[in-house]
Design an enzyme around this catalytic site. Structure first.
Site, PDB file in Angstrom:
ATOM      1  CE  LYS A   1      -4.551  -1.909   0.862  1.00  0.00           C
ATOM      2  NZ  LYS A   1      -5.847  -1.780   1.485  1.00  0.00           N
TER       3      LYS A   1
ATOM      4  CE  LYS B   1      -7.659 -10.678  -3.007  1.00  0.00           C
ATOM      5  NZ  LYS B   1      -8.174 -10.682  -1.781  1.00  0.00           N
TER       6      LYS B   1
ATOM      7  CE  LYS C   1     -13.754  -4.864  -0.418  1.00  0.00           C
ATOM      8  NZ  LYS C   1     -12.530  -4.767   0.050  1.00  0.00           N
TER       9      LYS C   1
HETATM   10  P1  ATP Z   1      -8.969  -5.125  -1.770  1.00  0.00           P
HETATM   11  O1  ATP Z   1      -9.081  -5.145  -3.461  1.00  0.00           O
HETATM   12  O2  ATP Z   1      -9.430  -3.845  -1.307  1.00  0.00           O
HETATM   13  O3  ATP Z   1      -7.510  -5.880  -1.386  1.00  0.00           O
HETATM   14  P2  ATP Z   1     -10.647  -7.632  -1.780  1.00  0.00           P
HETATM   15  O4  ATP Z   1     -11.419  -7.456  -2.680  1.00  0.00           O
HETATM   16  O5  ATP Z   1      -9.297  -8.358  -1.954  1.00  0.00           O
HETATM   17  O6  ATP Z   1     -10.084  -6.013  -1.443  1.00  0.00           O
HETATM   18  P3  ATP Z   1     -10.809  -7.677   1.232  1.00  0.00           P
HETATM   19  O7  ATP Z   1     -11.541  -6.695   1.899  1.00  0.00           O
HETATM   20  O8  ATP Z   1      -9.487  -7.912   1.325  1.00  0.00           O
HETATM   21  O9  ATP Z   1     -11.243  -7.973  -0.364  1.00  0.00           O
HETATM   22  O10 ATP Z   1     -11.470  -9.136   1.873  1.00  0.00           O
HETATM   23  C1  ATP Z   1     -12.777  -9.343   2.312  1.00  0.00           C
HETATM   24  C2  ATP Z   1     -12.926 -10.833   2.481  1.00  0.00           C
HETATM   25  O11 ATP Z   1     -13.439 -11.272   0.922  1.00  0.00           O
HETATM   26  C3  ATP Z   1     -11.697 -11.385   2.667  1.00  0.00           C
HETATM   27  O12 ATP Z   1     -12.387 -12.523   3.846  1.00  0.00           O
HETATM   28  C4  ATP Z   1     -11.285 -12.181   1.663  1.00  0.00           C
HETATM   29  O13 ATP Z   1     -10.756 -13.405   1.830  1.00  0.00           O
HETATM   30  C5  ATP Z   1     -12.671 -12.408   0.507  1.00  0.00           C
HETATM   31  N1  ATP Z   1     -12.179 -12.385  -0.691  1.00  0.00           N
HETATM   32  C6  ATP Z   1     -11.730 -11.407  -1.308  1.00  0.00           C
HETATM   33  N2  ATP Z   1     -11.470 -11.392  -2.496  1.00  0.00           N
HETATM   34  C7  ATP Z   1     -11.806 -12.786  -2.707  1.00  0.00           C
HETATM   35  C8  ATP Z   1     -11.717 -13.472  -3.694  1.00  0.00           C
HETATM   36  N3  ATP Z   1     -11.449 -13.185  -5.087  1.00  0.00           N
HETATM   37  N4  ATP Z   1     -12.392 -15.080  -3.783  1.00  0.00           N
HETATM   38  C9  ATP Z   1     -12.563 -15.440  -2.599  1.00  0.00           C
HETATM   39  N5  ATP Z   1     -12.680 -14.671  -1.404  1.00  0.00           N
HETATM   40  C10 ATP Z   1     -12.302 -13.422  -1.537  1.00  0.00           C
END
Ligand code: ATP
Ligand code: LTN
Length: 334
Positions: free
Chosen positions: A115, A197, A200
């Site tokens: 970050k 992955k 968001k």
């Molecule tokens: P960012 O892009 O802001 O890092 P993110 O979409 O990766 O966000 P997080 O806020 O880090 O999401 O995660 C929230 C929850 O969603 C966590 O429990 C994470 O394991 C789950 N999660 C996020 N992306 C995935 C994915 N592609 N598949 C399965 N689980 C996910």
């Protein structure tokens, strides 16, 4: 007497729009956990300001996330759903724990490194101590288990180290939390780069299905999903794009890999992508309707916010008072 339930704590940031990955990998699997655990699900709005936010947007997103928790099926009578900023214990405990965390430990955190590279113009102290606030979230509620993705395991390890260090000095104050490894949720990949992955914060909107996307948008994004140059719908490590679509289809319909492969035997990717798009849209439609209904019911949502904040504050203050006493802060005079 019924055995007391173990405590589960988790949180999500109200930054960005939640994706199908968040839903299938986390939110959807949380719904039945309250049968076995006393569950706390926090909208971690204090973590969000480690990156600059527009105030109106943050307020709106935080409320949207809280509504989404409920729309996904988390019953606010059975799960404590609340905003981090409504429970001052989070910030108070975070300050205390800061004094029991070493710079070296925080410097090693990969999320901080990522970050700070991404937000080079605003490497603030909050971004650096982000994991300490997360430790405070978890320890404040004496959580036994914490469902988190692999990217958060390092923060959970640090939480355990801080708790053990504190307990080593003052006795058994904190429960040592563990990662929750339940029924493994789907791991959804980006539609544009299936080795990454679905996230968001992806800059390409075609890479992610957002929970509020309409049917046409969902179908269009699946049509454009990156696959391979073959035409066989088969689950295989060398076909990450198609395997990801099979995973999504399975999660949305409850079918097995074999059933999916059989269903699309002899059909091309075009038919399959359309079917995945329709299945995903059908999965999200009831969720979207529920969000729309709940969003209109201001009095109900406000009631949930008020009652759950009270509940969370009550539990949090018990830990906080204990900690304050242990470290030698003067007693309150009543
Ligand atoms: P960012 O892009 O802001 O890092 P993110 O979409 O990766 O966000 P997080 O806020 O880090 O999401 O995660 C929230 C929850 O969603 C966590 O429990 C994470 O394991 C789950 N999660 C996020 N992306 C995935 C994915 N592609 N598949 C399965 N689980 C996910
Ligand atoms: N850092 C987490 C969100 C988060 C969290 C928590 C998760 C903040 N506090 C406590 C579990 C428990 C993230 O970015 N996914």
């Amino acid at each position: 007497m019924a055995e007391e339930k173990k405590i589960l704590f988790s949180g999500m940031q109200a930054t960005g729009n939640l994706t199908l990955g968040n839903y299938l990998g986390a939110l959807k699997n949380w719904v039945s956990l309250n049968e076995d655990y006393e569950c706390y699900y926090c909208v971690v709005d204090e973590h969000s300001i480690t990156v600059r936010q527009d105030p109106a947007e943050l307020r709106q997103r935080a409320r949207a996330l809280l509504i989404l928790y409920i729309a996904a099926g988390l019953d606010p009578e059975k799960n404590c759903i609340y905003y981090q900023s409504h429970v001052s214990g989070h910030a108070e405990l975070a300050w205390i724990l800061n004094c029991y965390t070493y710079m070296g430990e925080l410097q090693r955190m990969t999320q901080f490194k990522d970050k700070s590279a991404k937000h080079a113009e605003n490497i603030n102290a909050g971004l650096f101590t982000y994991p300490v606030l997360m430790a405070a979230d978890i320890l404040l509620f004496q959580a036994d288990v914490v469902p988190v993705g692999v990217d958060q395991m390092q923060h959970l390890e640090l939480t355990r180290d801080i708790a053990q260090r504190f307990n080593g000095i003052y006795g058994d104050v904190f429960k040592i939390p563990e990662a929750y490894i339940g029924k493994v949720g789907a791991n959804i990949k980006s539609l544009q780069n299936p080795t990454k992955k679905m996230s968001k914060s992806d800059e390409n909107p075609n890479a992610s299905i957002y929970l509020m996307d309409d049917t046409d948008t969902i179908i269009r994004k699946f049509k454009r999903a990156v696959t391979d140059s073959e035409s066989e719908v088969r689950y295989s490590p060398d076909k990450p794009g198609i395997s990801n679509l099979i995973d999504i289809y399975r999660a949305a319909t409850g079918k097995t890999v074999e059933e999916v492969e059989k269903e699309f035997d002899g059909k091309g990717y075009g038919d399959f992508k359309l079917a995945v798009g329709e299945a995903a849209a059908n999965l999200l439609k009831p969720l979207q309707q529920r969000v729309a209904e709940l969003s209109k019911d201001k009095a109900y949502i406000d009631g949930v916010i008020k009652n759950n904040a009270e509940r969370a504050n009550y539990t949090a203050s018990k830990t906080l008072r204990k900690v304050q006493k242990k470290i030698g802060f003067p007693e309150r005079i009543r």
